[in-house]
Motif scaffolding. Sequence first.
Motif, short mmCIF file in Angstrom:
data_model
loop_
_atom_site.label_atom_id
_atom_site.label_comp_id
_atom_site.label_asym_id
_atom_site.label_seq_id
_atom_site.Cartn_x
_atom_site.Cartn_y
_atom_site.Cartn_z
N LEU A 289 0.84 -1.21 -0.03
CA LEU A 289 -0.05 0.04 0.17
C LEU A 289 0.77 1.34 -0.02
N PRO A 290 0.13 2.35 -0.53
CA PRO A 290 1.44 3.51 -0.52
C PRO A 290 1.23 4.36 0.92
N SER A 291 1.99 5.44 0.98
CA SER A 291 1.95 6.16 1.99
C SER A 291 1.78 7.54 1.87
N VAL A 292 1.13 8.29 2.40
CA VAL A 292 0.81 9.78 2.20
C VAL A 292 1.06 10.49 3.27
N ASN A 293 1.75 11.70 2.98
CA ASN A 293 1.92 12.80 4.13
C ASN A 293 1.51 14.08 3.88
N ALA A 294 1.38 14.84 4.78
CA ALA A 294 0.96 16.48 4.38
C ALA A 294 2.11 17.19 5.40
N SER A 295 2.54 18.28 4.77
CA SER A 295 3.36 18.97 5.45
C SER A 295 3.29 20.61 5.08
N TYR A 296 3.57 21.36 6.21
CA TYR A 296 3.61 22.86 6.04
C TYR A 296 4.78 23.34 6.49
N SER A 297 5.42 24.61 5.87
CA SER A 297 6.51 25.17 6.57
C SER A 297 6.19 26.63 6.22
N TYR A 298 6.91 27.46 7.23
CA TYR A 298 6.85 28.98 7.37
C TYR A 298 8.11 29.36 7.82
N ASN A 299 8.76 30.39 6.85
CA ASN A 299 10.07 30.93 7.05
C ASN A 299 10.07 32.39 6.99
N TRP A 300 10.72 33.27 7.87
CA TRP A 300 10.98 34.73 7.71
C TRP A 300 12.38 34.96 8.22
#
Length: 446
Positions: A289-300
């Motif tokens: 089976l596949p694997s699914v991931n969500a990601s979020y990044s913020y940089n200043w």
Amino acid sequence: MKLTIKMKFGFFLLILLLPLIAFAQSGTQREPGNIPEILDLDDCIEIALEKNYGLLIRKETVVRNAATRLNAWSRLMPSASMRYSWSHSGDDRYNFTETGFTVSNNHYSMGFSASQPLFAGGNNILSLKSSILNYRASEVEYTGEQKKLIYDVKQAYYTAVSAEQTLRNVEQSLERAREQWRFVAQRDTLGLADPTEVSQMKVTLAETELSLLQAQNGRRQAMERLFALLSLPMDRDITLIEPNLASIETPSLDDLLEESIEQNPQIKAAELAKYSAQLTRFSSWSGYLPSVNASYSYNWSDNSMPDGFSEIWDDATWSFGVSASWSLFSGTSRIAGVRSANSGERSAELTLLQAKQTIETAVRLAYRNMEEASARIRLADARVEDAELNATLFREKFELGNSTILELLQAELSLQNALAENVKAVYDFRMAIAELERLSGIEMDI
């Protein structure tokens, strides 16, 4: 009115102090110096469950597995992190921004990132269930260790009680042997004793004195074994209360077998091992089976501190994404994993059936041993009564010159053997009951 206020204050103060007093007493309840000098079987079991080193070590295993179970939940939760940095340079830094050209030797930056697994082929759920099963298995093992410890304490306690009874029997035998020796020595002084009577009595007296020493050592060894299970100092001098051998109503063999199948820790552990093998089989298919991931990044980042939150948000860069991966081919490893997991599940099922068979065999054997020991007790009581009568009769006949020393010694030996058989039969009966209690969980007071 003043007296009433004082009484109320004293009552209120007493309420506050009671928990402290109770806590102080509970903290010193089982210190070595506070162990009573007279113990019954229930006291010994209670102390062992509280102080036995092996059981305490097993309890820490349960605590560690509880921590592992808690850690398994983290695989279903998001991970997030923040960072902030500031650096100062000896040389000026020239920066070109949307607002223009700036010169500064400071640099500030901050960022935030997070990720959340959306689907991992079921591995995360299976891992959580597996950790829960491991925790339950450790609890079952702890319960089994408790039952084994209770059985070991009963065995050591009954051994010590039997050793005490044996010691009393040998002391009485030695007292009779010394009395007979005084009688033979008196006859020898008067020239009425046969030389063989004197030599035989010397041998008998020496043998009985040796038996006394062996009985004393046996009692001490049995007490030390019990003290080791209770985690008490070996040099303690404690008196054990001998349990009454009252007639008891034992459950039927069918009831004992039914309770053993439902309550025995060995069977429960095999059942949990079967469930764990099923989870392993499910997990072996997750490789397809596949694997699914969500990601979020913020940089200043900037060369000066922001004037407000809006500046941080407007000048920052951020990203959000979803990633997926699917192994299309990995050789024969996944096929081998599935086949191995299927074999492991079948092995676990067979182990469960074997455990039930083993427990049933042990229960049937212990039940037969209990019945035989009960019959042996009745026979041993009759033999003791008969041997005491014969010993008394031959003692009187010997003093009257109507029997030989050999006949008297043979009667004494028969009495000693009958007493020893009685002690052994009672011990075997108690241990058969203890074995049935360990296997089935049914308490039978004796």
